[in-house]
Design a protein around this motif. Structure first.
Motif, PDB file in Angstrom:
ATOM      1  N   ALA A  64       0.845  -1.077   0.152  1.00 20.15           N
ATOM      2  CA  ALA A  64       0.006   0.078  -0.045  1.00 20.15           C
ATOM      3  C   ALA A  64       0.949   1.361  -0.187  1.00 20.15           C
ATOM      4  O   ALA A  64       0.408   2.272  -0.643  1.00 20.15           O
ATOM      5  N   ASP A  65       1.859   1.143   0.596  1.00 17.80           N
ATOM      6  CA  ASP A  65       3.101   2.314   0.540  1.00 17.80           C
ATOM      7  C   ASP A  65       3.837   2.504  -0.818  1.00 17.80           C
ATOM      8  O   ASP A  65       4.551   3.423  -0.714  1.00 17.80           O
ATOM      9  N   GLY A  66       3.745   1.389  -1.474  1.00 19.87           N
ATOM     10  CA  GLY A  66       4.410   1.430  -2.802  1.00 19.87           C
ATOM     11  C   GLY A  66       5.857   0.849  -2.886  1.00 19.87           C
ATOM     12  O   GLY A  66       6.537   0.749  -3.822  1.00 19.87           O
ATOM     13  N   LEU A  67       6.280   0.476  -1.610  1.00 22.62           N
ATOM     14  CA  LEU A  67       7.660  -0.221  -1.553  1.00 22.62           C
ATOM     15  C   LEU A  67       7.588  -1.726  -1.954  1.00 22.62           C
ATOM     16  O   LEU A  67       8.481  -2.166  -2.409  1.00 22.62           O
ATOM     17  N   VAL A  68       6.527  -2.129  -2.020  1.00 25.90           N
ATOM     18  CA  VAL A  68       6.337  -3.610  -2.417  1.00 25.90           C
ATOM     19  C   VAL A  68       5.177  -3.851  -3.643  1.00 25.90           C
ATOM     20  O   VAL A  68       4.431  -3.143  -3.397  1.00 25.90           O
ATOM     21  N   VAL A  69       5.583  -4.688  -4.263  1.00 31.39           N
ATOM     22  CA  VAL A  69       4.573  -5.065  -5.470  1.00 31.39           C
ATOM     23  C   VAL A  69       3.916  -6.427  -4.829  1.00 31.39           C
ATOM     24  O   VAL A  69       4.395  -7.447  -4.771  1.00 31.39           O
ATOM     25  N   ALA A  70       2.645  -6.495  -5.006  1.00 27.03           N
ATOM     26  CA  ALA A  70       1.676  -7.708  -4.851  1.00 27.03           C
ATOM     27  C   ALA A  70       1.527  -8.350  -6.111  1.00 27.03           C
ATOM     28  O   ALA A  70       0.881  -7.620  -6.948  1.00 27.03           O
ATOM     29  N   GLU A  71       1.855  -9.675  -6.172  1.00 21.10           N
ATOM     30  CA  GLU A  71       1.974 -10.297  -7.510  1.00 21.10           C
ATOM     31  C   GLU A  71       0.824 -11.413  -7.595  1.00 21.10           C
ATOM     32  O   GLU A  71       0.956 -12.381  -8.120  1.00 21.10           O
ATOM     33  N   GLY A  72      -0.247 -11.262  -6.951  1.00 20.95           N
ATOM     34  CA  GLY A  72      -1.104 -12.187  -6.998  1.00 20.95           C
ATOM     35  C   GLY A  72      -0.695 -13.361  -6.311  1.00 20.95           C
ATOM     36  O   GLY A  72      -0.410 -13.425  -5.172  1.00 20.95           O
ATOM     37  N   GLN A  73      -1.206 -14.502  -6.900  1.00 16.29           N
ATOM     38  CA  GLN A  73      -0.825 -15.735  -6.477  1.00 16.29           C
ATOM     39  C   GLN A  73       0.729 -15.911  -6.268  1.00 16.29           C
ATOM     40  O   GLN A  73       1.037 -16.961  -5.740  1.00 16.29           O
ATOM     41  N   ARG A  74       1.533 -15.168  -6.945  1.00 15.06           N
ATOM     42  CA  ARG A  74       2.848 -15.361  -6.939  1.00 15.06           C
ATOM     43  C   ARG A  74       3.730 -14.744  -5.691  1.00 15.06           C
ATOM     44  O   ARG A  74       4.629 -14.853  -5.603  1.00 15.06           O
ATOM     45  N   GLY A  75       2.879 -13.965  -5.019  1.00 14.54           N
ATOM     46  CA  GLY A  75       3.372 -13.654  -3.708  1.00 14.54           C
ATOM     47  C   GLY A  75       3.933 -12.070  -3.959  1.00 14.54           C
ATOM     48  O   GLY A  75       3.059 -11.303  -4.538  1.00 14.54           O
ATOM     49  N   PHE A  76       4.966 -11.917  -3.240  1.00 13.36           N
ATOM     50  CA  PHE A  76       5.523 -10.202  -3.234  1.00 13.36           C
ATOM     51  C   PHE A  76       6.703 -10.217  -3.833  1.00 13.36           C
ATOM     52  O   PHE A  76       7.515 -11.092  -3.859  1.00 13.36           O
ATOM     53  N   ALA A  77       7.172  -8.890  -4.385  1.00 15.43           N
ATOM     54  CA  ALA A  77       8.243  -8.615  -4.476  1.00 15.43           C
ATOM     55  C   ALA A  77       8.729  -7.032  -4.410  1.00 15.43           C
ATOM     56  O   ALA A  77       7.963  -6.200  -3.874  1.00 15.43           O
ATOM     57  N   VAL A  78      10.011  -6.828  -4.092  1.00 10.97           N
ATOM     58  CA  VAL A  78      10.414  -5.292  -4.006  1.00 10.97           C
ATOM     59  C   VAL A  78      10.285  -4.563  -5.239  1.00 10.97           C
ATOM     60  O   VAL A  78      10.517  -5.093  -6.330  1.00 10.97           O
ATOM     61  N   LEU A  79       9.595  -3.339  -4.812  1.00 10.40           N
ATOM     62  CA  LEU A  79       9.531  -2.486  -6.000  1.00 10.40           C
ATOM     63  C   LEU A  79      10.572  -2.246  -6.929  1.00 10.40           C
ATOM     64  O   LEU A  79      11.659  -2.027  -6.458  1.00 10.40           O
ATOM     65  N   PRO A  80      10.549  -2.461  -8.424  1.00 15.76           N
ATOM     66  CA  PRO A  80      11.699  -2.049  -9.297  1.00 15.76           C
ATOM     67  C   PRO A  80      12.235  -0.928  -9.279  1.00 15.76           C
ATOM     68  O   PRO A  80      11.177  -0.015  -8.896  1.00 15.76           O
ATOM     69  N   VAL A  81      13.317  -0.526  -9.779  1.00 15.61           N
ATOM     70  CA  VAL A  81      13.598   0.750  -9.933  1.00 15.61           C
ATOM     71  C   VAL A  81      13.802   1.096 -11.584  1.00 15.61           C
ATOM     72  O   VAL A  81      13.887   0.406 -12.120  1.00 15.61           O
ATOM     73  N   SER A  82      13.397   2.462 -11.774  1.00 17.50           N
ATOM     74  CA  SER A  82      13.455   2.915 -13.218  1.00 17.50           C
ATOM     75  C   SER A  82      13.729   4.296 -13.119  1.00 17.50           C
ATOM     76  O   SER A  82      13.467   5.177 -12.212  1.00 17.50           O
ATOM     77  N   PRO A  83      14.170   4.889 -14.238  1.00 15.26           N
ATOM     78  CA  PRO A  83      14.199   6.477 -14.485  1.00 15.26           C
ATOM     79  C   PRO A  83      12.987   7.018 -14.379  1.00 15.26           C
ATOM     80  O   PRO A  83      12.897   7.964 -13.696  1.00 15.26           O
ATOM     81  N   GLU A  84      11.990   6.329 -14.848  1.00 17.11           N
ATOM     82  CA  GLU A  84      10.571   7.138 -15.084  1.00 17.11           C
ATOM     83  C   GLU A  84      10.079   7.259 -13.370  1.00 17.11           C
ATOM     84  O   GLU A  84       9.639   8.297 -13.101  1.00 17.11           O
ATOM     85  N   ASP A  85      10.416   6.072 -12.810  1.00 13.43           N
ATOM     86  CA  ASP A  85       9.809   6.314 -11.461  1.00 13.43           C
ATOM     87  C   ASP A  85      10.536   7.103 -10.637  1.00 13.43           C
ATOM     88  O   ASP A  85      10.178   7.956  -9.841  1.00 13.43           O
ATOM     89  N   LEU A  86      11.901   7.252 -10.703  1.00 14.30           N
ATOM     90  CA  LEU A  86      12.620   8.321  -9.861  1.00 14.30           C
ATOM     91  C   LEU A  86      12.157   9.730 -10.303  1.00 14.30           C
ATOM     92  O   LEU A  86      12.151  10.500  -9.401  1.00 14.30           O
ATOM     93  N   ARG A  87      11.853   9.859 -11.641  1.00 10.99           N
ATOM     94  CA  ARG A  87      11.321  11.288 -12.005  1.00 10.99           C
ATOM     95  C   ARG A  87      10.221  11.680 -11.498  1.00 10.99           C
ATOM     96  O   ARG A  87      10.048  12.894 -10.907  1.00 10.99           O
TER      97      ARG A  87
END
Length: 242
Positions: A64-87
């Motif tokens: 909910a805070d945007g640091l973790v991505v919920a991948e449905g039945q596959r569980g969770f992952a750390v949010l990836p990084v990208s130039p667009e996200d940083l911008r």
């Protein structure tokens, strides 16, 4: 994951879920949990000494805070990084923090001034040493840097503004901490900008303070090497604000 993570939670304030959530948050921000890393519940259970149920709730909150991505039945992952996200993070942090600084200066009083001066005093003492001994003073510098920025906007009366700004600060800090693993951080330039921020704030010069702060946030993003271009990363034309 290339650094140690987690440990058995200590007793203290907050529920177990909140404690685990905070520890995972810090490990993500500091880079112990790498971008896009799969967060396997069984492994995390051993690393943090928490049940799978507690971890699932903690990770759901971090999603909910945007640091973790919920991948449905596959569980969770750390949010990836990208130039667009940083911008986007940089633009939002500028928008929120500059607005909060305008509010704080507009309501400036001696208590606020004392908080700003006190936070700057601690930060400046560390800045004088961190260039030569970054391994020893780097973590302290990060803490005092955050305290100084928080003090500058501490007169803002909006709870939501404070909450959203903290979220954007954490996201921008994650990018900065990741970049520190591969490239130097020009803290001498940052120290000059902190002094300029202090002077403008104490002089109640809102236009200069906001201008310095906007450029300071942008430069902090640029040192990561991920911003696609200077103009696209920040609203540089907003000089007449306040």
């Amino acid at each position: 994951m290339d650094t140690d993570i987690g440990s058995a939670p200590e007793s203290g304030g907050g529920t177990l879920t909140e404690i685990i959530q905070d520890r995972i948050r810090q490990d993500i921000i500091l880079g112990a949990l790498q971008p896009a890393a799969k967060l396997r519940l069984e492994h995390l259970s051993r690393a943090y000494g928490a049940s799978v149920g507690t971890l699932r709730e903690s990770l759901s909150r971090l999603a909910a805070d945007g640091l973790v991505v919920a991948e449905g039945q596959r569980g969770f992952a750390v949010l990836p990084v990208s130039p667009e996200d940083l911008r986007e993070i940089t633009e939002m942090r500028q928008l929120l923090e500059c607005h909060a600084l305008r509010q704080s200066i507009a309501k400036a009083d001696l208590d606020w001034e004392a908080r700003v001066v006190g936070a700057y005093h601690k930060l400046s003492k560390v800045e004088a040493q961190v260039e030569e001994r970054p391994d020893e003073f780097g973590d302290v510098w990060e803490r005092y840097n955050e305290e100084f920025h928080a003090a500058l906007i501490s007169n803002s009366s909006s709870r939501w503004l404070t909450l959203f700004h903290k979220a954007m600060y954490d996201h921008s800090k994650r990018y900065r901490m990741l970049s520190l693993k591969t490239r130097p951080f020009p803290r001498s330039q940052s120290a000059q900008e902190h002094r300029q921020l202090l002077d403008a704030a104490l002089e109640r010069d809102v236009h200069r303070a906001v201008d310095v702060l906007a450029r300071h946030i942008l430069k902090g993003a640029e040192i990561t090497g991920l911003t696609p271009d200077r103009e696209g990363a920040a609203p540089r034309k907003r000089r007449k604000v306040g």
